[in-house]
Design an enzyme around this catalytic site. Structure first.
Site, PDB file in Angstrom:
ATOM      1  N   CYS A   1       0.821  -1.225   0.000  1.00 41.30           N
ATOM      2  CA  CYS A   1       0.000   0.000   0.000  1.00 41.30           C
ATOM      3  C   CYS A   1       0.849   1.267   0.000  1.00 41.30           C
ATOM      4  CB  CYS A   1      -0.951   0.001   1.180  1.00 41.30           C
ATOM      5  SG  CYS A   1      -1.979  -1.455   1.211  1.00 41.30           S
TER       6      CYS A   1
ATOM      7  N   ASN B   1     -10.366  -0.033   0.399  1.00 41.48           N
ATOM      8  CA  ASN B   1      -8.905   0.032   0.447  1.00 41.48           C
ATOM      9  C   ASN B   1      -8.368  -0.527  -0.875  1.00 41.48           C
ATOM     10  OD1 ASN B   1      -6.191  -0.510   0.790  1.00 41.48           O
ATOM     11  ND2 ASN B   1      -6.400  -1.445   2.817  1.00 41.48           N
TER      12      ASN B   1
ATOM     13  N   HIS C   1      -2.730   6.951   2.981  1.00 42.03           N
ATOM     14  CA  HIS C   1      -3.282   5.705   2.446  1.00 42.03           C
ATOM     15  C   HIS C   1      -4.710   5.541   2.967  1.00 42.03           C
ATOM     16  CE1 HIS C   1      -4.127   1.701   1.398  1.00 42.03           C
ATOM     17  NE2 HIS C   1      -3.705   1.115   2.502  1.00 42.03           N
TER      18      HIS C   1
HETATM   19  N1  ACO Z   1     -18.611  -7.702  10.137  1.00 46.98           N
HETATM   20  C1  ACO Z   1     -18.998  -7.873  11.418  1.00 46.98           C
HETATM   21  N2  ACO Z   1     -18.134  -8.153  12.416  1.00 46.98           N
HETATM   22  C2  ACO Z   1     -16.842  -8.258  12.100  1.00 46.98           C
HETATM   23  C3  ACO Z   1     -16.371  -8.106  10.783  1.00 46.98           C
HETATM   24  C4  ACO Z   1     -17.311  -7.826   9.785  1.00 46.98           C
HETATM   25  N3  ACO Z   1     -16.971  -7.631   8.491  1.00 46.98           N
HETATM   26  N4  ACO Z   1     -15.021  -8.272  10.767  1.00 46.98           N
HETATM   27  C5  ACO Z   1     -14.651  -8.517  12.049  1.00 46.98           C
HETATM   28  N5  ACO Z   1     -15.757  -8.526  12.851  1.00 46.98           N
HETATM   29  C6  ACO Z   1     -15.807  -8.745  14.280  1.00 46.98           C
HETATM   30  C7  ACO Z   1     -14.639  -9.563  14.795  1.00 46.98           C
HETATM   31  O1  ACO Z   1     -14.896 -10.936  14.637  1.00 46.98           O
HETATM   32  C8  ACO Z   1     -14.573  -9.140  16.241  1.00 46.98           C
HETATM   33  O2  ACO Z   1     -15.567  -9.833  16.949  1.00 46.98           O
HETATM   34  P1  ACO Z   1     -15.293 -10.341  18.460  1.00 46.98           P
HETATM   35  O3  ACO Z   1     -15.078  -9.077  19.252  1.00 46.98           O
HETATM   36  O4  ACO Z   1     -16.559 -11.055  18.774  1.00 46.98           O
HETATM   37  O5  ACO Z   1     -14.079 -11.197  18.374  1.00 46.98           O
HETATM   38  C9  ACO Z   1     -14.976  -7.651  16.186  1.00 46.98           C
HETATM   39  O6  ACO Z   1     -15.688  -7.471  14.935  1.00 46.98           O
HETATM   40  C10 ACO Z   1     -13.808  -6.702  16.263  1.00 46.98           C
HETATM   41  O7  ACO Z   1     -12.787  -7.143  15.341  1.00 46.98           O
HETATM   42  P2  ACO Z   1     -11.470  -6.342  15.123  1.00 46.98           P
HETATM   43  O8  ACO Z   1     -10.631  -7.011  14.091  1.00 46.98           O
HETATM   44  O9  ACO Z   1     -10.838  -6.023  16.443  1.00 46.98           O
HETATM   45  O10 ACO Z   1     -12.061  -4.988  14.513  1.00 46.98           O
HETATM   46  P3  ACO Z   1     -11.385  -3.599  14.325  1.00 46.98           P
HETATM   47  O11 ACO Z   1     -12.175  -2.560  14.995  1.00 46.98           O
HETATM   48  O12 ACO Z   1      -9.904  -3.634  14.568  1.00 46.98           O
HETATM   49  O13 ACO Z   1     -11.605  -3.342  12.749  1.00 46.98           O
HETATM   50  C11 ACO Z   1     -10.278  -3.411  10.746  1.00 46.98           C
HETATM   51  C12 ACO Z   1     -11.001  -4.213  11.821  1.00 46.98           C
HETATM   52  C13 ACO Z   1     -11.295  -2.591   9.996  1.00 46.98           C
HETATM   53  C14 ACO Z   1      -9.568  -4.355   9.791  1.00 46.98           C
HETATM   54  C15 ACO Z   1      -9.246  -2.444  11.389  1.00 46.98           C
HETATM   55  O14 ACO Z   1      -8.514  -3.143  12.373  1.00 46.98           O
HETATM   56  C16 ACO Z   1      -8.289  -1.833  10.404  1.00 46.98           C
HETATM   57  O15 ACO Z   1      -8.674  -1.144   9.488  1.00 46.98           O
HETATM   58  N6  ACO Z   1      -6.995  -2.008  10.607  1.00 46.98           N
HETATM   59  C17 ACO Z   1      -5.963  -1.417   9.787  1.00 46.98           C
HETATM   60  C18 ACO Z   1      -5.891  -2.024   8.408  1.00 46.98           C
HETATM   61  C19 ACO Z   1      -4.841  -1.302   7.569  1.00 46.98           C
HETATM   62  O16 ACO Z   1      -4.652  -0.100   7.669  1.00 46.98           O
HETATM   63  N7  ACO Z   1      -4.087  -2.006   6.757  1.00 46.98           N
HETATM   64  C20 ACO Z   1      -2.926  -1.370   6.154  1.00 46.98           C
HETATM   65  C21 ACO Z   1      -2.778  -1.447   4.798  1.00 46.98           C
HETATM   66  S1  ACO Z   1      -3.691  -2.709   3.962  1.00 46.98           S
HETATM   67  C22 ACO Z   1      -2.594  -3.483   2.890  1.00 46.98           C
HETATM   68  O17 ACO Z   1      -1.406  -3.300   2.949  1.00 46.98           O
HETATM   69  C23 ACO Z   1      -3.170  -4.460   1.956  1.00 46.98           C
END
Ligand code: ACO
Length: 329
Positions: free
Chosen positions: A120, A285, A255
């Site tokens: 990314c 993304n 990003h």
């Molecule tokens: N729908 C409903 N619930 C979901 C979903 C979904 N699509 N996905 C995860 N959950 C649930 C999980 O199972 C978890 O449930 P639990 O609490 O019962 O275990 C809960 O939601 C929280 O999950 P987290 O993974 O902690 O959610 P978070 O708030 O961290 O959001 C996300 C996830 C959106 C991926 C976030 O962490 C994020 O954006 N992180 C950064 C990603 C990024 O910037 N990547 C960099 C570049 S990407 C690249 O290089 C390709």
């Protein structure tokens, strides 16, 4: 090709493309256990454009370059003497996307052509490298392309990742100039955090598990934390190297991975969301493409004006990061 004098570099012009097919949050409700409210609240994403059968990263790249040429018919593509392509989803390992672009657009075979694997951060890495090629006199006109069909590497049974990604391409032409138009180039990596975001290839053991799917795996919470801990420092380095402060920046183009994360970054930096360029809401993304997909429409609709300074920062799989300040043409 004659001798090229080492010089400063600047962006000349740009193009973008997204495929026609759209996936909404409602579409994902039919695929995995998710809902519109969770996706919007946690990521800000409403829709993404995704490739259809027969469309590849090259299709996206070619269309973005066609778009550049349509908007700027005076550009002579055959004068390009280096092609850099940022992608982690190229059609083939080789031939590279850069070589495919050389062929498709009739760019001379004497032009350098190289794909870079900067995930990314690939677009920002590409601009930094292009500036170096020009500064060292190796090239005078560099085509930097970001093209990713990340949905090809998404696991559509994993709700925590599949809802995040979209496809597209962006292209910028960079050429030598009298005054510096690209400032503060900063690049880096932290391999110790690579386990938080990976796709296997020939080797399947990673981080104590086996994964032979070759699909994208992400520990989103840890990537989020890494970004918050590291990216403000990288931004400070970019500004320091450019000899600027945030007050000198007209637009911030981070990003576009997650709206919530960008809001948190901006809050930390005390930079207004109104001057932040985003693509994540409409396109998801799009990896290396997310910055051009936010920046180029803003330049076309008049938000970004000639002479504006845009702070770009990319970060992703590696984990890697790269950024710079562009003075818009
Ligand atoms: N729908 C409903 N619930 C979901 C979903 C979904 N699509 N996905 C995860 N959950 C649930 C999980 O199972 C978890 O449930 P639990 O609490 O019962 O275990 C809960 O939601 C929280 O999950 P987290 O993974 O902690 O959610 P978070 O708030 O961290 O959001 C996300 C996830 C959106 C991926 C976030 O962490 C994020 O954006 N992180 C950064 C990603 C990024 O910037 N990547 C960099 C570049 S990407 C690249 O290089 C390709």
């Amino acid at each position: 090709m004659g001798r090229i004098l080492a010089a400063h570099a600047r962006v000349v012009t740009a193009g973008i493309f997204v495929p026609e097919r759209v996936l909404t949050n409602a579409d994902f409700e039919k695929l995995v256990d998710t809902n519109d409210e969770w996706i919007v609240q946690r990521t800000g994403i409403k829709t993404r454009h995704v490739v259809s059968e027969g469309e590849h990263a090259s299709t996206l790249a070619f269309n973005a370059i066609d778009d550049l040429l349509e908007h700027h018919p005076d550009v002579e593509i055959e004068t390009v003497d280096y092609i850099l392509v940022a992608s982690t989803t190229s059609d083939y390992v080789y031939p590279s996307l850069a070589a495919m672009i050389q062929d498709r657009f009739g760019i001379p075979t004497t032009a350098g052509a190289l794909d870079i694997s900067g995930a990314c951060a690939g677009f920002a890495y590409g601009i930094n490298l292009a500036t170096g090629l020009i500064a060292s006199g190796q090239a005078a006109r560099v085509l930097v392309v970001a093209a990713d069909a990340l949905t090809r590497s998404a696991d559509y049974t994993d709700r925590s990742t599949c809802v995040l990604f979209g496809d597209g391409a962006g292209a910028v032409l960079i050429e030598q100039s009298e005054n510096p138009g690209i400032l503060g180039m900063t690049s880096g990596s932290d391999g110790s955090a690579g386990k938080f975001l990976f796709r296997t290839n020939f080797r399947f053991d990673i981080n104590g598990t086996m994964d032979d799917t070759r699909l994208l795996r992400q520990d989103g919470r840890n990537v989020f934390r890494w970004v918050m801990e590291n990216i403000p420092g990288t931004i400070a380095s970019i500004l320091d190297r450019a000899g600027l402060t945030l007050d000198d920046i007209d637009w911030f183009a981070p990003h576009s991975a997650n709206l919530r994360m960008i809001e948190a970054l901006n809050k930390r930096m005390e930079f207004p969301m109104e001057r932040t360029l985003l693509s994540v809401v409409d396109y998801g993304n799009t990896s290396a493409v997310s910055v051009p997909l936010a920046l180029i429409p803003a330049a076309r609709d008049g938000r970004v004006k000639s002479g504006d300074r845009i702070l770009i920062i990319g970060f992703g799989g590696g984990l890697v990061s790269a950024g710079n300040v562009l003075v818009w043409p």
